[in-house]
Each structure stands twice: as C-alpha cells, then as structure tokens.
Design a protein around this motif. Structure first.
Motif, mmCIF file in Angstrom:
data_model
loop_
_atom_site.group_PDB
_atom_site.id
_atom_site.type_symbol
_atom_site.label_atom_id
_atom_site.label_comp_id
_atom_site.label_asym_id
_atom_site.label_seq_id
_atom_site.Cartn_x
_atom_site.Cartn_y
_atom_site.Cartn_z
ATOM 1 N N ASN A 261 0.675 -1.492 -0.087
ATOM 2 C CA ASN A 261 -0.224 0.232 0.531
ATOM 3 C C ASN A 261 0.741 1.232 0.039
ATOM 4 O O ASN A 261 0.307 2.673 0.268
ATOM 5 C CB ASN A 261 -0.597 0.035 0.929
ATOM 6 N N LYS B 28 3.506 1.095 -4.605
ATOM 7 C CA LYS B 28 4.391 -0.014 -5.991
ATOM 8 C C LYS B 28 4.119 0.485 -6.724
ATOM 9 O O LYS B 28 4.954 1.095 -7.946
ATOM 10 C CB LYS B 28 5.037 -1.288 -4.977
ATOM 11 N N SER B 29 2.910 -0.512 -7.534
ATOM 12 C CA SER B 29 2.128 -0.575 -8.418
ATOM 13 C C SER B 29 2.021 0.491 -9.114
ATOM 14 O O SER B 29 2.259 0.932 -10.157
ATOM 15 C CB SER B 29 0.953 -1.615 -8.587
ATOM 16 N N SER B 30 1.258 1.386 -8.482
ATOM 17 C CA SER B 30 1.379 2.801 -8.828
ATOM 18 C C SER B 30 2.471 3.901 -9.567
ATOM 19 O O SER B 30 2.336 4.102 -10.473
ATOM 20 C CB SER B 30 0.830 4.262 -7.822
ATOM 21 N N ASP C 231 -6.513 -1.175 -3.137
ATOM 22 C CA ASP C 231 -6.742 -0.373 -1.565
ATOM 23 C C ASP C 231 -6.100 -1.611 -0.858
ATOM 24 O O ASP C 231 -5.893 -1.859 -0.277
ATOM 25 C CB ASP C 231 -8.328 -0.316 -1.160
HETATM 26 P P1 GDP Z 1 1.634 -1.037 -3.396
HETATM 27 O O1 GDP Z 1 0.280 -2.042 -2.186
HETATM 28 O O2 GDP Z 1 2.733 -0.273 -2.703
HETATM 29 O O3 GDP Z 1 1.717 -2.012 -5.014
HETATM 30 O O4 GDP Z 1 0.723 -0.010 -4.041
HETATM 31 P P2 GDP Z 1 -0.438 0.341 -4.795
HETATM 32 O O5 GDP Z 1 0.035 1.192 -5.901
HETATM 33 O O6 GDP Z 1 -1.594 -0.267 -4.788
HETATM 34 O O7 GDP Z 1 -1.385 2.138 -3.891
HETATM 35 C C1 GDP Z 1 -1.778 1.851 -2.962
HETATM 36 C C2 GDP Z 1 -3.098 2.707 -2.544
HETATM 37 O O8 GDP Z 1 -2.492 4.287 -2.806
HETATM 38 C C3 GDP Z 1 -4.199 2.888 -3.530
HETATM 39 O O9 GDP Z 1 -4.998 3.422 -3.049
HETATM 40 C C4 GDP Z 1 -3.253 4.049 -4.358
HETATM 41 O O10 GDP Z 1 -4.323 4.826 -5.179
HETATM 42 C C5 GDP Z 1 -3.155 5.494 -3.709
HETATM 43 N N1 GDP Z 1 -1.544 6.065 -3.732
HETATM 44 C C6 GDP Z 1 -0.781 5.440 -4.616
HETATM 45 N N2 GDP Z 1 0.360 7.128 -4.994
HETATM 46 C C7 GDP Z 1 -0.548 7.771 -4.260
HETATM 47 C C8 GDP Z 1 0.024 8.979 -4.010
HETATM 48 O O11 GDP Z 1 0.939 9.520 -4.708
HETATM 49 N N3 GDP Z 1 -0.530 9.448 -3.481
HETATM 50 C C9 GDP Z 1 -1.884 8.891 -3.369
HETATM 51 N N4 GDP Z 1 -2.341 10.123 -1.770
HETATM 52 N N5 GDP Z 1 -2.410 8.281 -2.745
HETATM 53 C C10 GDP Z 1 -1.311 7.467 -3.501
#
Ligand code: GDP
Length: 449
Positions: free
Chosen positions: A229, A232-234, A249
């Motif tokens: 969360n 990373k994917s973003s 999420d």
């Molecule tokens: P991962 O589990 O590390 O791959 O995280 P994700 O990419 O799935 O992101 C988890 C949540 O954080 C999602 O709801 C994204 O929309 C949110 N998120 C990612 N980058 C940002 C950011 O720069 N700002 C905000 N406010 N939310 C973010």
C-alpha cells in the motif's frame, strides 16, 4: 574453403508486408535463377535488383518478387548472396523457401550467415557478437555500443594491446635464442616489467568502465520494494505510463512478480514488481514475499518506496536496513498528503498518483548508476561478459609475469604467461578460436542472421 549453399528466412516469421529470404554460397545465383522468371539473374550485375516471379516446377507463379544479387567478395558473407523479397504471408514465404531448398540448398542454422562472415574473414568475432547485440539492443545507447563494436573499435583496441604483448614476447625469444648476451637478458627483464605493468593498467581501465557498458547493453535489474500500500504498483504504472500492474486498496494485491522494461535516459530498467514484504500467513502471498527478498538479492538497483504520509513502521525500517548496502534510491511517495516521516538519509519525494517528481526520479536513477551525459567515446565500453572475462584472465596471466620477474624466475617462465595473455585477448576477436566456442556463440543468433 568451399562451403555448401545455405538459405533462410531473414525476417521475423509471421504475417507482414514483405519477407526476405537470404541465400549464400557458390550456387546461390545459379539456383535462384533456376526458379526465377524474369531477366537472367546469372547475367545480373552485382548489387542490383531484378523484378520477376518465383515459379514452381510446373512453371506456375508462387509469388511476385524482387531479387537482389550480390556477387562475392563484396557481400555480407564474402560469398555470392541472393536476397529474395517476397510477400510476407507465412504460407507464401514458406513456399518460396521450400522451392529454394528443393534445389539442393541447405536450410541455414541460426547465426550461420554471420558465422560465414567471420570464417571468411569479413568481420572478427567481437564484431559478430556486436551484430547480435545490435539485433537485441534494448535502447539507443545499447545500439550505439553495438554499432561501435561492429565498426571494430573494440577489436582495434584489443589488437593494439596484442601487438604490444607480441613485441615483449619477441624480445624474450631473442634473449632465449641468444643466451650468450647475458647483459641483454638482464636488461630485458628490467625493461619488460614496466611494459607489463603498463599493459595491466590499460586493461584495468577497460574493466573499470565495463560495468557501465554491461548496464547499457543488458539493462539494469531493478526491484521496486516496499511494504503493501505504499504505492509501488502506482509508481510502476506511472513509470510505464500505462496500467499494467493491478492497483487496489487491498493489501498485497501484487502477488506475483511482474517484469516490465522501461527506458530511462538511455538506460533500460528491467523492473521486477514485487509483492509487499511483510510477515504473512497467506500462502499465495508468502510466495510473493519470498520472491521480493530474492528480488532484493538479485537486483542491481533497488527503488525502496515509503509512504511519507504515515510514520515508519517496523517493516519500513527492516527494508531500509536490508537494502542499505545495495545500490538504492529511497522514494517518499504520496507527497500530496501531509508529511509524517522524517528521515536522516536522502529521500526522493514524489507522488505516483499525481505523476509528480517522476523526472527527478529518472534523473536520480541515471546518476545513481553513474550513467549521465554519455559521450561518444563512451561507446567503446566493454559490455559483453565473455570479453570482460577474457580481459580478467589476461590481467591475471600478466600479474603472473610480474610475479615471476619479481621472484627472479627464469625469463621463459614469464614468456609462457605473456603468451597466455596474448591468447586470451585473441579469443575476444577470434584470432584464436576453439571450434566449440564458435558453435556456442553463433547458435545464439536467430535464424537467417
Ligand atoms: P502497493 O501495494 O505498494 O503496490 O500500492 P498501490 O500502488 O496499490 O497503492 C495503494 C494505494 O495508495 C492506492 O489506493 C493508490 O491509489 C494510493 N496511492 C498511490 N500513490 C499515491 C500518491 O502518490 N498519493 C496518494 N494520495 N495516494 C497514492
């Protein structure tokens, strides 16, 4: 040496506008002429194109083609070469090829055209490898590197070093052959050592930059790590500029490692997206976690993502600790939210969601890798692992020479190792080539090359 005539489809196999079939060997023109309806190919001038049709044994047209005739020796293989441009359908191309093979021409093995170019002395081994690098170049810099190799820049450098070695070997030979010149022997040992040290220095300089060359040629294995969360994917998506990884999420959705390639500042990052690293009982997720740890070990560059809107957790601290001795960039994501962490190490602040700070990240990546502002001269880097290993072997042989001189061993001991070094360097350009090395190298080529 006389070789049989070979043929292969030189373009990728599939449906396309055009396909090219290449034929090389003594019988190339004559055999192509036998299945061709149009002007007589045997009378065609070298390097000219003739319009006509490939016909079957009932004289029925298989395809409408353009045939280019190249007469030896000014051809890719130094043999007679014919290139038939036919229509790109799988079936048509296959039919034309079959018709050629019916003439008693053999289907080429992968890399066989390039192998002939090498064996017939048109290019050396390092240049042959550069052709393969050119075909597989992942980015513009890798392409430039390959072009420089193909031009023979590296070969020229290696040949100069070999010349110097040969000069030293010759000097020693003279002293062994005329032992009555005792003084001369003494002199030459003293003279040889600085020469050898100088050569070692030159080779070490080549090695120093080889890592850069390797990164340019092969790309950089990059792991994006961080607990679930953090974004990373973003971040991966933002970098790729397309939605390839799943972003949600729910913690731990990126369960599998996903590989993607991205070109940044002329460098290719091979991105290994990973599952969040954390203690978990979920079996599927555990596999992902294991892979993440593996990715950290294997990666040449780590992008550690933290969520800067939340305080650091135990997992964040563990990851910071785990990656501290690796080449890494610490990213503080979500800088659009209120900052909640304060680090005493450098953290690059950005927002993956808003795609803000990405160019800073790109800049930091190239700086961290030491690959910024590449100059033209840089494209003579060693980049091929085989070459790098040969240089290392040559250096170690030359170190033996220095040892032998220091220990006052007979001069012919030094000569053996000098010859070894000369041989190792020769293996780079193929001046000294065991047959199995050649087979292994050329088998890596694609068909028709
Ligand atoms: P991962 O589990 O590390 O791959 O995280 P994700 O990419 O799935 O992101 C988890 C949540 O954080 C999602 O709801 C994204 O929309 C949110 N998120 C990612 N980058 C940002 C950011 O720069 N700002 C905000 N406010 N939310 C973010």
């Amino acid at each position: 040496m006389i070789y049989d005539t070979i043929a292969a489809i030189a373009t990728p196999f599939g449906t396309s506008g055009l396909s090219i079939i290449r034929i090389s060997g003594d019988e190339a023109i004559e055999k192509a002429a036998a299945i061709f309806k149009g002007k007589n190919l045997i009378k065609a001038k070298s390097h000219t194109v003739t319009y006509g049709h490939i016909i079957d044994h009932h004289k029925k047209v298989i395809d409408e083609v353009l045939v280019t005739v190249f007469k030896a020796p000014k051809t890719f293989t130094k043999e007679d070469v014919v290139e038939i441009s036919c229509h790109g359908g799988i079936l048509v191309t296959q039919k034309v090829l079959e018709r050629i093979l019916e003439q008693g021409i053999r289907l080429a093995e992968p890399g066989e055209f390039t192998k002939r170019a090498f064996i017939n002395g048109r290019i050396d081994l390092a240049q042959s490898e550069a052709i393969m690098d050119l075909i597989h170049a992942k980015n513009v810099n890798a392409m430039k590197l390959a072009v420089s190799g193909l031009k023979g820049d590296l070969s020229k450098l290696i040949n100069e070093l070999r010349e110097e070695l040969l000069f030293l070997i010759a000097q020693i030979e003279v002293n062994i052959d005329y032992p009555e010149y005792d003084d001369a022997t003494q002199m030459s040992v003293e003279l040889i050592k600085p020469h050898v040290l100088n050569l070692i220095k030159k080779l070490n300089t080549l090695l120093d930059d080889a890592n850069k060359g390797k990164l340019i040629r092969d790309g950089v294995k990059t792991a994006i790590v961080g607990k679930p969360n953090v974004g990373k994917s973003s971040l991966l998506n933002a970098l790729l500029n397309e939605e390839r990884a799943i972003v949600t999420d729910i913690e731990g959705t990126t369960r599998d490692t996903i590989e993607a390639q991205i070109n940044i500042g002329g460098i290719t990052l091979i991105l290994m997206d990973t599952a969040g690293i954390r203690e978990t009982k979920d079996i599927v997720e555990q596999i992902g976690v294991k892979r993440s740890k593996k990715a950290i070990d294997e990666a040449e560059l780590i992008i550690l993502v933290l969520d800067q809107s939340r305080q650091l957790s135990k997992e964040d601290l563990e990851l910071l600790e785990q990656t501290k001795n690796k080449r890494r960039i610490v990213v503080g994501n979500k800088n659009d939210l209120t900052k909640a962490i304060d680090l005493d190490i450098h953290m690059l602040s950005l927002s993956a969601l808003n795609r803000q700070g990405l160019s800073d990240l790109e800049h930091e990546i190239t700086t961290t890798l030491g690959i910024t502002d590449l100059e033209e001269k840089d494209f003579n880097y060693l980049s091929n692992v085989r070459h790098i290993n040969k240089i290392k072997e040559a250096i170690s042989s030359m170190n033996e020479v220095v040892n032998a001189i220091d220990l006052g061993l007979p001069i012919d001991m030094a000569e053996i190792d000098l010859k070894k070094a000369w041989q190792y360097l020769g293996e780079i350009t193929g001046d000294y080539h065991p047959e199995d090395l050649l087979n292994e190298l050329f088998s890596k080529f694609c068909l028709g090359k």
